[in-house]
Write an enzyme that holds these catalytic residues in place. Structure first.
Site, short mmCIF file in Angstrom:
data_model
loop_
_atom_site.label_atom_id
_atom_site.label_comp_id
_atom_site.label_asym_id
_atom_site.label_seq_id
_atom_site.Cartn_x
_atom_site.Cartn_y
_atom_site.Cartn_z
N LYS A 206 44.34 -1.30 -37.76
CA LYS A 206 43.66 -2.33 -38.37
C LYS A 206 42.43 -2.63 -37.39
O LYS A 206 42.05 -3.76 -37.21
CB LYS A 206 44.30 -3.56 -38.31
CG LYS A 206 45.83 -3.35 -39.40
CD LYS A 206 45.33 -3.07 -40.65
CE LYS A 206 45.45 -1.59 -41.36
NZ LYS A 206 45.16 -1.29 -42.57
N ASP A 269 41.71 -1.79 -48.28
CA ASP A 269 40.75 -1.45 -46.96
C ASP A 269 39.33 -1.36 -47.46
O ASP A 269 38.51 -1.81 -46.96
CB ASP A 269 41.17 -0.30 -46.43
CG ASP A 269 40.43 0.17 -45.15
OD1 ASP A 269 40.65 -0.08 -44.10
OD2 ASP A 269 39.55 1.16 -45.43
N GLU A 273 36.48 -4.12 -46.37
CA GLU A 273 34.99 -3.97 -45.49
C GLU A 273 33.86 -4.03 -46.39
O GLU A 273 32.82 -4.40 -45.87
CB GLU A 273 35.27 -2.26 -45.11
CG GLU A 273 34.95 -1.29 -46.23
CD GLU A 273 35.74 0.00 -45.92
OE1 GLU A 273 36.49 0.07 -44.73
OE2 GLU A 273 35.47 1.04 -46.61
#
Length: 530
Positions: A206, A269, A273
């Site tokens: 992470k 994910d 981002e």
């Protein structure tokens, strides 16, 4: 956290809203519900490690507590794995190869780096001790053919082109390891699948690779220091896949390892981002910097009350105390609390609009296709620089002149927390488990990424990440800037009170209990960015 960052960065060179918005905000207020989760999340087990059940709001999840005291069990957990091939030298490759090698020192398991013959990365791998002479460095397909565990860490665009040949060269009985679910998403787009009778696992730290290595090194004398990871088992051909994945995570130095699925991971994910982790926070800072300058602040003060506020006191408070404690603990005066509430309720709706759109584009495969298309253009059109605006030029001067004091701006704090909560609510609505939501929306931001922006600016943070993340940040940051400018700032300029119902939803949100649990599992060492 800030004490370690400050010492290093000083040395570096130089609610009431408009009626339409109120209804939209209330529409997005998330009702009480039981989060859907994969039934395996609290049923998986290990034959080697002792796993633990932890409370997560109204449910619980099973996790593995890591630490260097577990290193003696790695050989057993890796089973018949005698050679680990780390393929690629991008964001994750250097960190994972070195961490695995260091953790497995003294065992009969060899860690070998596989790269393209003639690649400039060969020299970089040699500089940290991998070499052809001792069998720890080789051509990528030679290494793939010889490895029992292939950790495929080349760029996502490269994976999309190379996976047929990778599958072809896997030796019988080998385990394919990924640190991102991107390939699964691509296979869904193409209608292909992983090779049958092959273990397919994922261990996803992470944090960016630099954080994975930095915290591993900082924690060599502190058991349990490092970056948490999630793991997934996509295919278990021989019954050993779970323990191999857990061994991989422990060897990387993960203090805690959480369960997920590869499908869930690539969605959260790639989405995360583009939002609060990179793109969202970048766009937010650009928007608020212009607002504060327009309101009469000096450019230096505007930077202090945007980027410095976020990477300083907001990051420290959220990391150590939780999101709600920004309001309860960090914001002091009644006047500032009113400003925080107004900023939160004015920005939650616009933020939720854009993060919902982003999630949909990731889930349907559009963002994966976008990354692959961009990869094909790279030779002709390199990525643009992202720190050449006035915001970041001023920021370099402010960082060079730091004296250790930071300003808490309640409007910046409100907008930041609203965007973070909009991402959290979107993930919860889409059925992601609590640990994944917390890690992808909060922990990775404050404990891995923001410290990079604090040290050297937005480009250092973004461009320390994968190509997929770098592309996504550049694409979505302007969208966040635009939507906040168009829909949030006009509301902030109106002399109206906050939407109390929406703010109550924030104060009573179940994520705060989850973050308290995660706080108890927080690594004891804060990253020091160098």
């Amino acid at each position: 956290m800030l004490s370690s960052i400050r010492s290093l960065t000083r040395a570096l060179p130089a609610k009431a809203a408009a009626p339409g918005l109120v209804s939209a905000m209330r529409h997005y207020a998330i009702p009480p519900m039981t989060v859907k989760k994969d039934p395996r999340a609290d049923k998986w087990d290990s034959e080697v490690f002792n796993v633990m059940d932890v409370p997560m709001a109204e449910t619980h999840e099973r996790v593995l507590k890591g630490g260097r005291d577990l290193f003696p069990k790695l050989t057993e957990s890796f089973g018949g794995v005698k050679k680990i091939g780390v393929i690629g030298w991008g964001s994750q490759g250097p960190a994972q190869a070195q961490n695995l090698r260091d953790s497995l020192e003294g065992t009969d398991i060899t860690v070998t780096v596989g790269l393209r013959e003639g690649s400039s990365s060969m020299k970089l791998a040699e500089e940290v001790g991998f070499s052809k002479e001792n069998g720890t460095l080789g051509e990528m397909y030679d290494v793939i053919r010889e490895s029992d565990l292939v950790c495929l860490l080349i760029s996502d665009a490269a994976v999309a082109h190379e996976y047929p040949k990778v599958f072809e060269n896997l030796k019988k009985g080998a385990t394919l390891g990924l640190s991102h679910g991107f390939l699964l998403g691509h296979l869904k787009n193409t209608g292909d699948s992983f090779p049958k009778d092959t273990n397919v696992i994922m261990v996803a730290p992470k944090g960016v690779g630099a954080s994975v290595r930095r915290l591993y090194e900082q924690g060599k004398s502190v058991n349990g220091a490092g970056i948490n990871a999630s793991f997934a088992v996509e295919q278990d051909a021989d019954g050993k896949a779970t323990d191999i994945a857990l061994a991989w995570s422990v060897a990387l130095g993960s203090p805690f390892t959480f369960y997920t699925t590869m499908d869930s991971e690539f969605k959260s994910d790639i989405f995360g981002e583009r939002c609060i982790l990179l793109g969202g926070v970048h766009g937010m800072i650009e928007c608020l910097f212009r607002k504060y300058v327009s309101d009469g602040m000096s450019k230096e003060d505007a930077f202090k009350q945007t980027s410095e506020c976020i990477t300083g006191p907001l990051t420290e408070t959220i990391s150590h105390r939780g999101i709600d404690q920004v309001y309860h603990h960090l914001i002091k005066s009644d006047e500032d609390k009113v400003a925080f509430k107004k900023a939160y309720t004015a920005s939650y709706g616009p933020s939720r609009d854009i993060v919902e759109e982003c999630y949909d584009d990731v889930a349907c495969g559009n963002e994966i296709k976008s990354v692959i298309n961009a990869g094909d253009r790279h030779d002709r059109f390199p990525m643009c620089k992202i720190d050449v605006t006035e915001t970041w030029k001023v920021g370099a001067k402010v960082r060079a002149a730091r004296d250790g004091s930071f300003v808490v701006n309640p409007t910046t704090a409100g907008v930041y927390c609203a965007m973070m909560m909009a991402q959290i609510d979107t993930l919860l609505d889409r059925g992601h488990c609590y640990s994944e939501v917390a890690n992808e929306s909060v922990i990775e931001a404050v404990d891995s990424l923001n410290p990079f922006m604090h040290a050297r600016g937005v480009a250092y943070m973004v461009d320390s990440c994968s190509v997929t993340a770098r592309l996504g940040s550049r694409k979505w940051a302007p969208r966040f800037d635009y939507i906040l400018t168009e829909q949030c700032l006009p509301v902030l300029d109106e002399n109206k009170s906050a939407d109390e119902k929406l703010f109550d939803d924030f104060l009573n949100h179940r994520i705060h209990a989850v973050m308290k649990t995660c706080g108890e599992m927080r690594p004891s060492v804060d990253i020091a960015v160098v």
